[in-house]
Write a protein that holds these residues in place. Structure first.
Motif, PDB file in Angstrom:
ATOM      1  N   GLU B  44     -15.237  15.447   2.895  1.00 14.69           N
ATOM      2  CA  GLU B  44     -15.458  14.584   1.693  1.00 14.69           C
ATOM      3  C   GLU B  44     -14.153  13.801   1.527  1.00 14.69           C
ATOM      4  OE1 GLU B  44     -18.555  15.332  -1.751  1.00 14.69           O
ATOM      5  OE2 GLU B  44     -17.301  17.044  -1.180  1.00 14.69           O
ATOM      6  N   LEU B  45     -13.763  12.690   1.289  1.00 14.37           N
ATOM      7  CA  LEU B  45     -12.590  12.209   1.040  1.00 14.37           C
ATOM      8  C   LEU B  45     -12.444  12.161  -0.652  1.00 14.37           C
ATOM      9  CD1 LEU B  45      -9.880  10.521   1.625  1.00 14.37           C
ATOM     10  CD2 LEU B  45     -11.221   8.678   1.453  1.00 14.37           C
ATOM     11  N   LEU B  46     -11.317  12.865  -1.005  1.00 14.34           N
ATOM     12  CA  LEU B  46     -11.172  12.833  -2.362  1.00 14.34           C
ATOM     13  C   LEU B  46     -10.254  11.782  -3.057  1.00 14.34           C
ATOM     14  CD1 LEU B  46     -10.213  16.774  -2.745  1.00 14.34           C
ATOM     15  CD2 LEU B  46     -12.328  15.429  -3.213  1.00 14.34           C
ATOM     16  N   ILE B  47      -9.058  11.530  -2.334  1.00 17.52           N
ATOM     17  CA  ILE B  47      -8.131  10.282  -2.744  1.00 17.52           C
ATOM     18  C   ILE B  47      -7.287  10.081  -1.681  1.00 17.52           C
ATOM     19  CG2 ILE B  47      -6.480  11.962  -3.467  1.00 17.52           C
ATOM     20  CD1 ILE B  47      -6.010   9.873  -6.046  1.00 17.52           C
ATOM     21  N   TYR B  48      -6.740   8.869  -1.574  1.00 15.70           N
ATOM     22  CA  TYR B  48      -5.703   8.531  -0.919  1.00 15.70           C
ATOM     23  C   TYR B  48      -4.814   7.630  -1.224  1.00 15.70           C
ATOM     24  CZ  TYR B  48      -7.013   3.667   1.098  1.00 15.70           C
ATOM     25  OH  TYR B  48      -7.246   2.431   1.479  1.00 15.70           O
ATOM     26  N   PHE B  49      -3.463   7.742  -0.669  1.00 13.65           N
ATOM     27  CA  PHE B  49      -2.347   7.132  -1.283  1.00 13.65           C
ATOM     28  C   PHE B  49      -1.869   6.135  -0.146  1.00 13.65           C
ATOM     29  CE2 PHE B  49      -1.326   9.546  -5.261  1.00 13.65           C
ATOM     30  CZ  PHE B  49      -1.917  10.654  -5.121  1.00 13.65           C
ATOM     31  N   ASN B  50      -1.230   5.125  -0.468  1.00 15.93           N
ATOM     32  CA  ASN B  50      -0.546   4.241   0.335  1.00 15.93           C
ATOM     33  C   ASN B  50       0.793   3.673  -0.256  1.00 15.93           C
ATOM     34  OD1 ASN B  50      -0.084   1.199   1.714  1.00 15.93           O
ATOM     35  ND2 ASN B  50      -0.514   2.840   3.014  1.00 15.93           N
ATOM     36  N   ASN B  51       1.915   4.055   0.542  1.00 11.35           N
ATOM     37  CA  ASN B  51       3.166   3.974  -0.144  1.00 11.35           C
ATOM     38  C   ASN B  51       3.270   4.548  -1.468  1.00 11.35           C
ATOM     39  OD1 ASN B  51       4.255   2.723   1.958  1.00 11.35           O
ATOM     40  ND2 ASN B  51       3.283   0.757   1.430  1.00 11.35           N
ATOM     41  N   ASN B  52       2.748   5.982  -1.611  1.00  9.81           N
ATOM     42  CA  ASN B  52       2.985   6.661  -2.824  1.00  9.81           C
ATOM     43  C   ASN B  52       2.001   6.391  -3.937  1.00  9.81           C
ATOM     44  OD1 ASN B  52       4.805   7.634  -1.337  1.00  9.81           O
ATOM     45  ND2 ASN B  52       6.643   6.825  -2.344  1.00  9.81           N
ATOM     46  N   VAL B  53       1.237   5.455  -3.850  1.00  8.58           N
ATOM     47  CA  VAL B  53       0.343   4.769  -4.919  1.00  8.58           C
ATOM     48  C   VAL B  53      -1.049   4.836  -4.631  1.00  8.58           C
ATOM     49  CG1 VAL B  53      -0.487   2.532  -5.817  1.00  8.58           C
ATOM     50  CG2 VAL B  53       1.901   2.880  -5.214  1.00  8.58           C
ATOM     51  N   PRO B  54      -1.769   5.461  -5.494  1.00  5.74           N
ATOM     52  CA  PRO B  54      -3.337   5.816  -5.389  1.00  5.74           C
ATOM     53  C   PRO B  54      -4.160   4.574  -5.094  1.00  5.74           C
ATOM     54  CG  PRO B  54      -2.702   6.250  -7.315  1.00  5.74           C
ATOM     55  CD  PRO B  54      -1.346   6.055  -7.023  1.00  5.74           C
ATOM     56  N   ILE B  55      -4.808   4.619  -3.980  1.00  9.07           N
ATOM     57  CA  ILE B  55      -5.378   3.339  -3.755  1.00  9.07           C
ATOM     58  C   ILE B  55      -6.996   3.501  -3.921  1.00  9.07           C
ATOM     59  CG2 ILE B  55      -6.181   1.828  -1.840  1.00  9.07           C
ATOM     60  CD1 ILE B  55      -3.424   1.737  -2.509  1.00  9.07           C
ATOM     61  N   ASP B  56      -7.581   4.788  -3.663  1.00  6.54           N
ATOM     62  CA  ASP B  56      -8.946   4.993  -3.867  1.00  6.54           C
ATOM     63  C   ASP B  56      -8.986   6.383  -4.454  1.00  6.54           C
ATOM     64  OD1 ASP B  56     -11.985   4.786  -1.758  1.00  6.54           O
ATOM     65  OD2 ASP B  56     -11.540   5.254  -4.013  1.00  6.54           O
TER      66      ASP B  56
END
Lengths: 106, 115
Positions: B44-56
């Motif tokens: 399961e995906l918990l969270i992802y960051f792009n350029n240090n910013v939480p996206i989802d």
């Protein structure tokens, strides 16, 4: 209802056999990933597809966007291919299949 | 490059304790993902960051879970207070691009056991 369905769930093959694992999905995607997880637990990304076909060594992955279906093929299977193969799709959200457990017998 | 580094590799703790998992992504990668894997629910995906910013972060199970990425080379996943149902393997992965449209490189995982 699962957004990603894999088949078969379990597969046993003799060394040298040609193997196909299927993945069907029901959501819009930007990419489809095939992951390999060995008994030790580590996960390796095998392919990332958005269209067509990719080949790496004995592994081939195809995707049909219109039919929302992907296949992972292993030619001349070997016991070291024994692992769990996981299909994952990414788009607005991430969805994972439950995996196909492959055992290749010498 | 050493690949994605996670620590600790194994963690055993008692219910109610705070747990912090750490991840160092591959240098130059812009996206970082935290996953959880259990026998019952799979990956399961918990969270992802792009350029240090939480996206989802829609996969974060509840307020007991929090994740931070203070800079491009470090992220933490914290569980406070921990519960036995949090027992799982937690994977961190990184990729060059975002939205899951690039190949992800996985760390070795942290096996968490909450007693």
């Amino acid at each position: 209802k699962n957004e990603v369905e894999q088949s078969p769930q379990n597969l046993t093959a003799q060394e040298g056999e040609f193997i196909t694992i299927n993945c069907s999905y029901s959501v819009g995607i930007s990419a489809l990933h095939w992951l390999q997880q060995h008994p030790g637990g580590g996960i390796v990304s095998l392919f990332m597809l958005s269209s067509g076909k990719k080949k790496h060594g004995r592994l081939i992955a195809t995707i049909n966007i219109q039919e929302k279906h992907s296949s992972l093929h292993i030619t001349a299977s070997h016991p070291r291919d024994s692992a769990v193969y996981i299909c994952a799709v990414t788009g607005n959200q991430f969805y994972f299949g439950t995996g196909t457990s492959l055992t290749v017998i010498p | 490059d050493a690949g994605v580094i996670q620590s600790p590799r194994h963690e055993v703790t008692e219910m109610g304790q705070e747990v912090t998992l750490r991840c160092k992504p591959i240098s130059g990668h812009n996206s970082l993902f935290w996953y959880r894997q259990t026998m019952m629910r799979g990956l399961e995906l918990l969270i992802y960051f792009n350029n240090n910013v939480p996206i989802d972060d829609s996969g974060m199970p509840e307020d007991r879970f929090s994740a931070k990425m203070p800079n491009a080379s470090f992220s933490t996943l914290k569980i406070q207070p921990s519960e036995p149902r949090d027992s799982a393997v937690y994977f961190c992965a990184s990729s060059l691009g975002g939205q899951g449209g690039d190949t992800q490189y996985f760390g070795p995982g942290t096996r968490l056991t909450v007693l």
